[in-house]
Design an enzyme around this catalytic site. Structure first.
Site, mmCIF file in Angstrom:
data_model
loop_
_atom_site.group_PDB
_atom_site.id
_atom_site.type_symbol
_atom_site.label_atom_id
_atom_site.label_comp_id
_atom_site.label_asym_id
_atom_site.label_seq_id
_atom_site.Cartn_x
_atom_site.Cartn_y
_atom_site.Cartn_z
ATOM 1 N N GLU A 1 -72.227 -6.410 79.185
ATOM 2 C CA GLU A 1 -70.971 -5.660 78.833
ATOM 3 C C GLU A 1 -71.334 -4.174 78.479
ATOM 4 O O GLU A 1 -70.502 -3.125 78.701
ATOM 5 C CB GLU A 1 -70.776 -6.227 77.314
ATOM 6 C CG GLU A 1 -69.878 -7.358 77.272
ATOM 7 C CD GLU A 1 -69.520 -7.796 75.977
ATOM 8 O OE1 GLU A 1 -68.128 -7.556 75.666
ATOM 9 O OE2 GLU A 1 -70.487 -7.985 75.059
ATOM 10 N N HIS B 1 -61.403 -7.345 91.824
ATOM 11 C CA HIS B 1 -60.018 -7.324 91.909
ATOM 12 C C HIS B 1 -59.716 -6.977 93.500
ATOM 13 O O HIS B 1 -60.673 -6.368 94.226
ATOM 14 C CB HIS B 1 -59.315 -6.627 90.879
ATOM 15 C CG HIS B 1 -59.544 -5.225 90.849
ATOM 16 N ND1 HIS B 1 -60.554 -4.503 90.441
ATOM 17 C CD2 HIS B 1 -58.920 -4.094 91.690
ATOM 18 C CE1 HIS B 1 -60.581 -3.106 90.708
ATOM 19 N NE2 HIS B 1 -59.414 -3.086 91.283
ATOM 20 N N ASP C 1 -54.189 17.305 60.861
ATOM 21 C CA ASP C 1 -53.127 18.258 60.879
ATOM 22 C C ASP C 1 -52.652 18.814 62.184
ATOM 23 O O ASP C 1 -53.694 19.542 62.827
ATOM 24 C CB ASP C 1 -53.513 19.455 60.071
ATOM 25 C CG ASP C 1 -52.248 20.581 59.752
ATOM 26 O OD1 ASP C 1 -51.080 20.017 60.347
ATOM 27 O OD2 ASP C 1 -52.332 21.372 58.820
ATOM 28 N N LYS D 1 -76.471 -5.290 75.806
ATOM 29 C CA LYS D 1 -75.453 -6.010 74.850
ATOM 30 C C LYS D 1 -74.878 -7.482 75.484
ATOM 31 O O LYS D 1 -74.392 -7.395 76.561
ATOM 32 C CB LYS D 1 -74.022 -5.094 74.735
ATOM 33 C CG LYS D 1 -73.222 -5.759 73.748
ATOM 34 C CD LYS D 1 -71.825 -4.830 73.703
ATOM 35 C CE LYS D 1 -70.952 -5.382 72.537
ATOM 36 N NZ LYS D 1 -70.933 -6.899 72.358
ATOM 37 N N GLY E 1 -65.625 26.374 58.207
ATOM 38 C CA GLY E 1 -66.105 27.324 57.055
ATOM 39 C C GLY E 1 -65.622 26.974 56.037
ATOM 40 O O GLY E 1 -65.865 27.642 54.636
ATOM 41 N N THR F 1 -50.411 29.235 61.967
ATOM 42 C CA THR F 1 -51.428 30.119 62.432
ATOM 43 C C THR F 1 -52.740 29.305 62.030
ATOM 44 O O THR F 1 -52.691 28.397 61.131
ATOM 45 C CB THR F 1 -51.996 31.314 61.936
ATOM 46 O OG1 THR F 1 -51.575 31.371 60.580
ATOM 47 C CG2 THR F 1 -50.625 32.271 62.424
#
Length: 880
Positions: A735, A362, A233, A535, A179, A242
């Protein structure tokens, strides 16, 4: 009472409302009556986010005023003596005083605050318990605040980056446009951790974002460093801090609201802050997007802290040895055993080795120990002779039930792919220490080990290393006596040959730099219309073609001419451009330039048209088909890939085609490692640029102008179905996918979110700044390479890679780096543990590694060598 005053009864409490016609927001004429009406309408969704939290108020009793003459604001914490007795409240003891705070737990209190012109309501990230004792935080918050020169869209980009990290922590962040100027990100927590602990996690997260994206993110509190960046922050997780409550009004010239949003909304290019009227309208057609923050775990509003640990909100640390395992798996989606119970001690001595066809093949090596299967992943398999030492990556402990698991882990789940048992049995323990394990395995006679085998697992670095990747890296050595099969085989790619065309300067008068893609995920696509392409794992190149001159020039992203390296592409590219097209007089009809100049034909068919260049000037051909058109020149964009015996791109194979200087070597390499040019865009036809055309228009032109040949391909595009494209790429062993906005233009030489690369695994281009000497079988050779990514402050250290090399790779790397040795480190921040014994080099060579993820400290987790990138310069590199 006069018309501007009214006595109302709300939830049994009488409240006198005065000065209802007072204008609190002069810019919009919004009155106190409007504010009270808004809070009455919004109470159902606002109160759950403020309930049982001490509310600090910002009051404008005389209204907001104007920019030139703002009204006075009162920042109020303590309740005044005239506060109605029915307002729920609790005290907080500060160092030298005690304040009594109201809690916004009901509509009556919210209305009373509105009557006092308390336009902003701020609350902390914790709640009071039933007895009035402050509890631990139930949510984490990040405040993304744009500095001068950036805005809400940059905040949204940082929010998406933070979301990826939070999701890796098993947290589900939810956005709120503040806001004011920025975005707040909330994530639900259980009550296990103090505000200090949560604040420390948030601070580390902010630092990680800053490290990875220094051009966009800052985590430092100093305002002087914020211009041009988004300040993350993290401090509002402090118990004394707050944040504006969701759905609270803001005290700005326009009555804006802190509004919960969806991730789809955040992906929109039209994202903006919303005012109270817009918020009321959207709640009529949709539920509160932030409702999940208050669901389940926050229904304990009246309970004490110790009771809430059974909630569904995620914890930040692992309470038992299988928590990491459970956190990566959903029992409703994977057939793997996912147990709620904590592992218990056992005296079993079982082992299992599983073959796992996941993102990369693997083997998983698991030993039963202390009630779990202690596990290592072996990227290059089980050593078959004592002469072999192989990497073993220590991974999370698995439940004992995993020892009998075989099956398919679904796509989209952690470790997706087929799992089968390679061997299993029992083992004899020789030694078990934190840094060394020696065992003798007794497997099945007809399984992978072929019977009995003895192994040593040795940690290759300190478990407290600054690099979490290094801390997980072990070595597995097959000890004498040993058994098992040996040997291996090499595969040879199919040969390719063809006549070469004359190499000449590009026919185009324009020089182009390729458009670059941003890294992204499915969540970044939003509601826009996208097309999807595969890709390709190769080297980006632009092709400048001229049929009349029979010339081809291939230029890499950094401007290097590599035409001579790919003679097998040259002839095919020429034959692929408008093959079979006759001269203009045979069937073509010349088009007057006035017909198309500035026109916007949709779906035009230019069959047989003669394109002399002038025809296309200024035209926006959306869907135009150039069937039969006479083309002489083009600039095409694509990826050069080398394919293995199965026809899949192999970047390692492509390495053998790079930097060859002798013609004989090039011809030989072309036979052994044929390449294909995967074309996906056209920048120019007959000397006229098409970069201002939409993606759809350029693709239509490309597909009409180019016909696939042996090595020149125009792979298909998928319209609108991400899942289909993504699964296809996975099935093909690629990929990932490239998402391209259908109405996007080609932004020459720039990275744009109109193109996004979405990968199955992650790769990072890096600059090599040195090496560490090897040990054991690599004694006297390179053990690992020290890697960095350039930043404004120099070369930022991102870790080291010691796996994925072949013997030829190590010899080639040593040869290249020896010529670049220098006395001082090129890194700005390398830790002493990684710098120990290092040989430094000039940071001029670029390479690429595959890795699992970025750590919180900005290091590559589990990097594996992929090869050199001679098509890239250090200045081209940034963090993916």
């Amino acid at each position: 009472m006069n018309a501007s005053s009214q006595v109302v009864s709300i939830e049994g409490h009488r409240i006198t409302l005065t000065h209802l016609d007072k204008v609190l927001y002069p810019e919009t004429g919004t009155t106190k009556a409007d504010v009270l009406a808004y809070y009455a309408a919004i109470a159902e969704v606002l109160i759950p986010h403020a309930m049982n939290r001490p509310a600090t108020r910002k009051r404008w009793v005389h209204g907001i005023g104007t920019k030139e003459n703002p009204g006075p604001m009162f920042f109020q914490k303590n309740l005044e003596p005239s506060t109605p007795s029915w307002v729920k409240r609790h005290e907080i003891a500060h160092k030298d005083h005690v304040n009594t705070y109201p809690m916004v737990n009901d509509l009556a209190t919210l209305t009373w605050l509105g009557q006092m012109s308390a336009l902003e309501i701020h609350v902390p990230q914790w709640q009071f318990g039933r007895t009035g004792t402050p509890r631990n935080p139930d949510r984490l918050v990040l405040d993304l605040d744009p500095g001068e020169g950036v805005g809400l869209l940059e905040c949204a980009e940082v929010a998406r980056l933070a979301r990826l990290i939070l999701q890796d922590m098993r947290l589900q962040p939810m956005p709120v446009t503040s806001g004011s100027r920025g975005i707040h990100l909330y994530a639900a927590l259980d009550l296990s951790y103090t505000s200090d602990q949560v604040s420390a996690v948030a601070h580390e997260l902010a630092r990680a974002l800053e490290t990875d994206h220094r051009d966009l993110v800052v985590s430092d509190m100093k305002k002087s460093v914020r211009p041009g960046k988004v300040f993350v922050d993290w401090s509002q997780n402090n118990a004394a801090k707050t944040t504006i409550a969701p759905y609270s009004l803001r005290g700005r010239s326009h009555p804006m609201v802190a509004t919960p949003r969806t991730w789809k909304e955040l992906a929109s290019a039209d994202l903006e802050q919303l005012d109270y009227k817009q918020v009321l309208a959207r709640l009529k057609r949709r539920e509160d997007p932030l409702a999940l923050l208050t669901a389940d775990s926050f229904e304990h509003a009246g309970r004490d802290a110790g009771v809430a640990n059974g909630s569904s909100a995620p914890a930040l640390v692992s309470p038992d040895r299988l928590t990491v395992y459970r956190s990566k798996r959903d029992a409703n989606k994977t057939p793997e055993p996912v147990l709620a119970a904590t592992a218990t001690a056992s005296a079993g001595m079982s082992f299992v080795i599983q073959e796992h066809h996941a993102r990369g093949l693997h083997w998983d090596f698991r030993l039963e120990h202390d009630g779990v299967l202690v596990s290592w992943a072996l990227p290059r398999g089980v050593p078959v002779t004592p002469a072999q030492n192989r990497l073993a990556v220590h991974v999370e402990d698995h439940p004992l039930e995993y020892g009998s698991f075989e099956g398919n882990i679904p796509v989209g789940e952690y470790g997706a792919g087929d799992v089968s048992i390679w061997d299993r049995g029992v083992y004899e323990l020789e030694k078990w220490r934190d840094d060394e394990v020696i065992v003798t395995l007794h497997g099945e006679a007809d399984a992978g080990l072929g019977g009995t085998a003895r192994f040593a697992l040795i940690r290759t670095s300190d478990s407290h290393s600054h690099s979490s990747t290094a801390a997980n890296n072990w070595l597995i050595h097959r000890m004498k006596p040993g058994g098992g099969a040996s040997g291996g085989s090499r595969t040879n790619a199919r040969p390719s040959s063809g006549p070469a065309a004359r190499i000449a300067p590009p026919p185009s008068k324009n020089a182009y730099s390729p458009m670059l893609a941003a890294a992204g995920s499915e969540a970044d696509l939003g509601a826009d219309e996208w097309a999807f392409e595969m890709k390709w794992d190769g080297m980006r190149a632009l092709a400048y073609l001229s049929l009349s001159e029979q010339s081809v020039r291939l230029v890499t992203r950094n401007g290097h001419d590599v035409t001579a390296s790919y003679p097998d592409l040259v002839a095919d590219l020429l034959s692929a451009l408008a093959p079979g097209t006759g001269p203009p007089e045979t069937e073509g009809v010349a088009l007057d330039v006035t017909v198309l100049e500035g026109a916007v034909p949709d779906g035009a068919v230019l069959e047989g048209a003669v394109l002399d260049g002038a025809v296309l000037e200024g035209a926006v051909l959306d869907g135009a088909v150039l069937e039969g058109a006479v083309l002489d020149g083009a600039v095409l964009d694509g990826e050069i890939v080398a394919v293995d015996k199965r026809g899949r791109p192999d970047f390692g194979l492509l390495q053998t085609r790079m930097n060859l200087t002798e013609a004989r070597s090039r011809v030989s390499a072309a036979r052994k490692a044929p390449v294909q040019f995967m074309l996906f865009d056209v920048l120019e036809l007959n000397g006229r640029p098409l970069t201002s055309f939409t993606y759809n228009a350029r693709r239509d032109c490309l597909e009409a102008a180019v016909t696939a040949t042996g090595s020149t391909q125009v792979p298909p595009r998928f319209h609108g179905d991400f899942n289909e494209a993504f699964q296809t790429s996975r099935q093909l062993g690629l990929e990932g996918v490239m998402a391209k906005r259908q109405n996007g233009r080609y932004t020459v030489g720039r990275r744009s979110r109109d193109w996004m690369k979405i990968k199955h695994f992650r790769t990072q281009e890096v600059v090599v700044g040195g090496w560490r000497p090897g040990h054991g079988n690599r004694s006297g050779a390179i053990g690992s390479l020290l890697l960095g990514v350039p930043t404004e402050g120099g070369l930022r250290y991102v870790g080291r890679v010691g796996t994925g090399f072949g013997e030829r790779d190590l010899a080639d790397i040593r040869s290249r780096l020896t010529r670049l040795v220098r006395k001082t480190t090129p890194f700005s921040d390398i830790p002493s543990t990684d710098a120990h014994g290092a040989v430094w080099t000039r940071p001029t060579l670029v390479a690429e590694v595959e890795f699992a993820e970025w750590t919180a400290t900005g290091r590559l987790r589990q990097p594996s060598w992929r090869g050199w990138r001679p098509d890239k310069a250090p200045g081209d590199i940034s963090s993916e």
